[in-house]
Design a protein around this motif. Structure first.
Motif, mmCIF file in Angstrom:
data_model
loop_
_atom_site.group_PDB
_atom_site.id
_atom_site.type_symbol
_atom_site.label_atom_id
_atom_site.label_comp_id
_atom_site.label_asym_id
_atom_site.label_seq_id
_atom_site.Cartn_x
_atom_site.Cartn_y
_atom_site.Cartn_z
ATOM 1 N N GLY A 74 -5.188 31.662 63.569
ATOM 2 C CA GLY A 74 -6.122 31.941 62.262
ATOM 3 C C GLY A 74 -6.601 30.850 61.482
ATOM 4 N N MET A 75 -5.707 29.741 61.628
ATOM 5 C CA MET A 75 -5.710 28.371 60.891
ATOM 6 C C MET A 75 -6.909 27.516 61.663
ATOM 7 S SD MET A 75 -4.086 28.254 58.142
ATOM 8 C CE MET A 75 -4.527 26.733 57.727
ATOM 9 N N VAL A 76 -6.894 27.850 62.974
ATOM 10 C CA VAL A 76 -8.233 27.163 63.827
ATOM 11 C C VAL A 76 -9.625 27.937 63.327
ATOM 12 C CG1 VAL A 76 -9.112 26.990 65.909
ATOM 13 C CG2 VAL A 76 -6.520 26.520 65.789
ATOM 14 N N LEU A 77 -9.606 29.168 63.249
ATOM 15 C CA LEU A 77 -10.637 29.896 63.111
ATOM 16 C C LEU A 77 -11.040 29.474 61.481
ATOM 17 C CD1 LEU A 77 -9.778 33.424 64.470
ATOM 18 C CD2 LEU A 77 -11.525 31.973 65.137
ATOM 19 N N CYS A 78 -10.089 29.507 60.714
ATOM 20 C CA CYS A 78 -10.387 28.982 59.032
ATOM 21 C C CYS A 78 -11.007 27.554 59.328
ATOM 22 C CB CYS A 78 -9.149 28.957 58.597
ATOM 23 S SG CYS A 78 -9.215 28.465 56.827
ATOM 24 N N TRP A 79 -10.523 26.758 60.048
ATOM 25 C CA TRP A 79 -11.029 25.236 60.117
ATOM 26 C C TRP A 79 -12.423 25.350 60.731
ATOM 27 C CZ3 TRP A 79 -11.787 22.275 64.665
ATOM 28 C CH2 TRP A 79 -11.999 20.986 64.242
ATOM 29 N N ARG A 80 -12.615 25.961 61.595
ATOM 30 C CA ARG A 80 -14.008 26.435 62.355
ATOM 31 C C ARG A 80 -15.103 26.841 61.422
ATOM 32 N NH1 ARG A 80 -13.791 28.912 68.298
ATOM 33 N NH2 ARG A 80 -12.609 27.153 69.328
ATOM 34 N N CYS A 81 -14.589 27.746 60.536
ATOM 35 C CA CYS A 81 -15.592 28.261 59.757
ATOM 36 C C CYS A 81 -15.782 27.322 58.546
ATOM 37 C CB CYS A 81 -15.131 29.609 59.246
ATOM 38 S SG CYS A 81 -15.073 30.954 60.492
ATOM 39 N N ALA A 82 -14.959 26.616 57.912
ATOM 40 C CA ALA A 82 -14.944 25.707 56.748
ATOM 41 C C ALA A 82 -15.932 24.592 57.467
ATOM 42 C CB ALA A 82 -13.605 25.198 56.507
ATOM 43 N N ARG A 83 -15.768 24.009 58.467
ATOM 44 C CA ARG A 83 -16.447 22.993 59.193
ATOM 45 C C ARG A 83 -18.048 23.406 59.306
ATOM 46 N NH1 ARG A 83 -15.141 19.726 64.089
ATOM 47 N NH2 ARG A 83 -16.797 18.666 63.218
ATOM 48 N N SER A 84 -18.297 24.765 59.515
ATOM 49 C CA SER A 84 -19.734 25.007 60.068
ATOM 50 C C SER A 84 -20.414 25.601 59.046
ATOM 51 C CB SER A 84 -19.531 26.180 61.137
ATOM 52 O OG SER A 84 -18.725 27.248 60.699
ATOM 53 N N GLY A 85 -19.753 25.897 57.673
ATOM 54 C CA GLY A 85 -20.350 26.115 56.425
ATOM 55 C C GLY A 85 -20.145 27.757 56.078
ATOM 56 N N GLY A 86 -19.035 28.204 56.705
ATOM 57 C CA GLY A 86 -18.757 29.832 56.466
ATOM 58 C C GLY A 86 -17.865 29.884 55.511
ATOM 59 N N PRO A 87 -18.040 29.740 54.227
ATOM 60 C CA PRO A 87 -16.733 29.649 53.254
ATOM 61 C C PRO A 87 -16.160 31.036 53.022
ATOM 62 C CG PRO A 87 -18.781 29.392 51.936
ATOM 63 C CD PRO A 87 -19.061 29.324 53.446
ATOM 64 N N LEU A 88 -16.726 32.094 53.422
ATOM 65 C CA LEU A 88 -16.186 33.417 53.118
ATOM 66 C C LEU A 88 -15.350 33.715 54.261
ATOM 67 C CD1 LEU A 88 -15.885 36.141 51.803
ATOM 68 C CD2 LEU A 88 -18.040 37.203 53.103
ATOM 69 N N GLN A 89 -16.048 33.646 55.541
ATOM 70 C CA GLN A 89 -15.120 33.736 56.555
ATOM 71 C C GLN A 89 -13.863 32.781 56.785
ATOM 72 O OE1 GLN A 89 -18.470 33.334 56.758
ATOM 73 N NE2 GLN A 89 -19.451 33.544 58.553
ATOM 74 N N ALA A 90 -13.859 31.552 56.108
ATOM 75 C CA ALA A 90 -12.626 30.655 56.207
ATOM 76 C C ALA A 90 -11.724 31.239 55.255
ATOM 77 C CB ALA A 90 -13.324 29.313 55.731
ATOM 78 N N ILE A 91 -12.038 31.658 54.280
ATOM 79 C CA ILE A 91 -11.119 32.286 53.106
ATOM 80 C C ILE A 91 -10.575 33.545 54.069
ATOM 81 C CG2 ILE A 91 -10.901 33.554 50.969
ATOM 82 C CD1 ILE A 91 -13.105 31.911 50.039
ATOM 83 N N LEU A 92 -11.295 34.384 54.458
ATOM 84 C CA LEU A 92 -10.701 35.553 55.240
ATOM 85 C C LEU A 92 -9.596 35.268 56.325
ATOM 86 C CD1 LEU A 92 -13.802 38.051 55.132
ATOM 87 C CD2 LEU A 92 -11.919 37.967 53.743
#
Length: 241
Positions: A74-92
């Motif tokens: 889940g943290m990997v997914l959060c990091w990926r989304c944060a890097r790619s500019g997906g803040p909502l997905q990163a938070i979720l």
């Protein structure tokens, strides 16, 4: 290639063997468990370990490790989304990871039996099992089926059609693989067993069998979380909003 196309491609990356295993192994295992647990002759085979090992049975350790794995992925997914500019997905995904970590800590009594630290007096008095766990504090204790049904509703929502207010690319990042649907159904069935436990006599094998079946329910929830995140991590990286 658009994200929706890449997500569809990632779903196909599961081999037929893996997809069949994800679909049918939980169902077969649950049926086998129920045959053993609800039979008076074989009940001790599945119950004695839970009685003697408390929170440190093989099932509960498997649950804890699966939740830890779900936390990491889940943290990997959060990091990926944060890097790619997906803040909502990163938070979720961050929320998903933290819930998995909390579940793992609860499953192991926050390491108290191993580390040997003293339980706070207020928790020892309020905890039905006199251990360092929040789910056994007076109030939540004995109401596990509520948490199971909340999980089922949340997981089931990830298979529904996208609602208009949710951007398509966000939904594609979050939706779950259909191979995990039977696992959610199994969890729902065991949650119903827990809900109707009161219809059995407290001294009956069926009553006690439901009690230990809740441990299987928690293992299945942990496996679903691990598989949900693993399929996403090892598929194409999420795209930005």
């Amino acid at each position: 290639m658009r994200y929706s196309e890449r997500h569809a491609a990632s779903s196909l990356q599961l081999s037929k063997e893996v997809e069949s295993g994800l679909k049918w192994l939980p169902v077969v295992a649950l049926i086998a468990w129920c045959v053993l647990a609800f039979n008076e002759a074989t009940y001790p085979l599945v119950a004695d370990g839970f009685r003697s090992a408390r929170e440190y049975t093989a099932v509960e350790m498997g649950t804890a490790f699966a939740f830890v794995g779900a936390f990491g992925l889940g943290m990997v997914l959060c990091w990926r989304c944060a890097r790619s500019g997906g803040p909502l997905q990163a938070i979720l995904f961050l929320g998903f990871a933290l819930l998995a970590l909390l579940a793992a800590l609860e499953e192991t009594q926050w390491g108290q039996p191993i580390l040997g630290y003293d339980i706070p007096a207020w928790m020892q008095e309020a905890n039905a099992q006199e251990e360092f766990t929040l789910h056994n504090i007076e109030g939540p204790q004995g109401k596990a089926e509520i948490f199971y049904f909340v999980f089922c509703l949340g997981a089931a929502a990830l298979y529904l059609p996208r609602i208009v207010i949710v951007p398509d690319r966000v939904w594609q990042d979050l939706r779950a693989h259909p191979a995990l649907i039977p696992l959610v159904v199994c969890i729902g069935v065991t949650a119903l067993l827990k809900l109707f436990q009161g219809i059995f006599a407290e001294e009956s094998v069926a009553f006690d069998a439901v009690r230990w079946t809740t441990e299987i329910t928690e293992l299945y929830i942990a496996i679903w979380g691990l598989a949900y995140a693993a399929i996403k991590v090892f598929g194409p990286a999420p795209r930005s909003v």
